[in-house]
Design an enzyme around this catalytic site. Structure first.
Site, PDB file in Angstrom:
ATOM      1  CD  GLU A  19      42.206  38.983  40.783  1.00  0.00           C
ATOM      2  OE1 GLU A  19      43.236  39.259  41.616  1.00  0.00           O
ATOM      3  OE2 GLU A  19      41.084  39.768  40.913  1.00  0.00           O
ATOM      4  CE  LYS A  20      38.630  42.516  45.075  1.00  0.00           C
ATOM      5  NZ  LYS A  20      40.155  42.203  45.854  1.00  0.00           N
ATOM      6  CG  HIS A  21      39.003  42.094  39.947  1.00  0.00           C
ATOM      7  ND1 HIS A  21      39.792  42.312  40.582  1.00  0.00           N
ATOM      8  CD2 HIS A  21      38.112  43.345  39.707  1.00  0.00           C
ATOM      9  CE1 HIS A  21      39.685  43.242  41.333  1.00  0.00           C
ATOM     10  NE2 HIS A  21      38.818  44.122  40.910  1.00  0.00           N
TER      11      HIS A  21
ATOM     12  CG  HIS B 176      34.680  42.963  42.442  1.00  0.00           C
ATOM     13  ND1 HIS B 176      34.026  44.353  42.696  1.00  0.00           N
ATOM     14  CD2 HIS B 176      35.893  43.265  42.284  1.00  0.00           C
ATOM     15  CE1 HIS B 176      34.982  45.115  42.238  1.00  0.00           C
ATOM     16  NE2 HIS B 176      36.200  44.571  42.114  1.00  0.00           N
TER      17      HIS B 176
ATOM     18  CG  HIS C  22      36.280  48.773  44.046  1.00  0.00           C
ATOM     19  ND1 HIS C  22      36.909  48.135  44.901  1.00  0.00           N
ATOM     20  CD2 HIS C  22      36.655  48.221  42.731  1.00  0.00           C
ATOM     21  CE1 HIS C  22      37.686  47.214  44.519  1.00  0.00           C
ATOM     22  NE2 HIS C  22      37.488  47.279  43.089  1.00  0.00           N
TER      23      HIS C  22
ATOM     24  CB  CYS D 184      36.940  46.143  38.004  1.00  0.00           C
ATOM     25  SG  CYS D 184      37.177  47.095  39.631  1.00  0.00           S
TER      26      CYS D 184
ATOM     27  CG  HIS E 168      41.207  46.734  40.840  1.00  0.00           C
ATOM     28  ND1 HIS E 168      40.311  46.629  41.757  1.00  0.00           N
ATOM     29  CD2 HIS E 168      42.332  46.985  41.352  1.00  0.00           C
ATOM     30  CE1 HIS E 168      40.542  47.198  42.846  1.00  0.00           C
ATOM     31  NE2 HIS E 168      41.931  47.457  42.707  1.00  0.00           N
TER      32      HIS E 168
HETATM   33 FE   LIG Z   1      37.954  45.879  41.603  1.00  0.00          FE
END
Ligand SMILES: [Fe+2]
Length: 132
Positions: free
Chosen positions: A17-19, A47, A53, A117, A120
């Site tokens: 999960e990139k976050h 990300h 974003h 983010c 997100h």
């Molecule tokens: Fe994001």
């Protein structure tokens, strides 16, 4: 009933999960001796870093083992995301979403990182620190 803020903070495996902020620091430190904690988002999966974003900040916290309260160690703000008079993403600078804080501790405990983010939301990770 409205959910507590803590219930809104997301967790996941940073490799998938990139976050999720990745915390890099020693597993064991000496009391009172400065050490560095590097935090970053996107170590395994990149990300985006665009005007629309991006990661806006990462906060670092310390929770002493058995302690009642959590301490705010520092926060790294990422403020440039390609904004420009020419338009979104036309600017000459993008802040990378990683950084380092230096600290000392006098007790063992847990380092927490909280990343935000702009689309997100909030993501956390943690890592234990022992005293040698
Ligand atoms: Fe994001």
């Amino acid at each position: 009933m409205t959910a507590r803020l803590g219930e809104r903070i997301q967790q996941a495996d940073w490799k998938k999960e990139k976050h999720v902020p990745v915390i890099e620091c020693p597993d064991e430190v000496q009391a009172g001796v400065p050490f560095e904690v590097h935090v970053g988002v996107g170590k395994e999966i990149a990300h985006p870093n665009t005007t629309e974003h991006h990661i806006r900040w990462i906060g670092v916290y310390f929770q002493p083992e058995g302690g009642k309260f959590t301490y705010d160690v520092g926060r790294i703000d990422f403020n440039a995301h390609g904004e420009s008079v020419a338009g979104p993403n036309q600017g000459p600078v993008h802040t990378g979403h990683s950084g380092t804080v230096s600290l000392t501790v006098s007790e063992p405990g847990t380092i927490y990182a909280l990343a935000y983010c702009n689309i997100h939301g909030l993501w956390e990770s943690s890592r234990e620190i022992k005293l040698s």
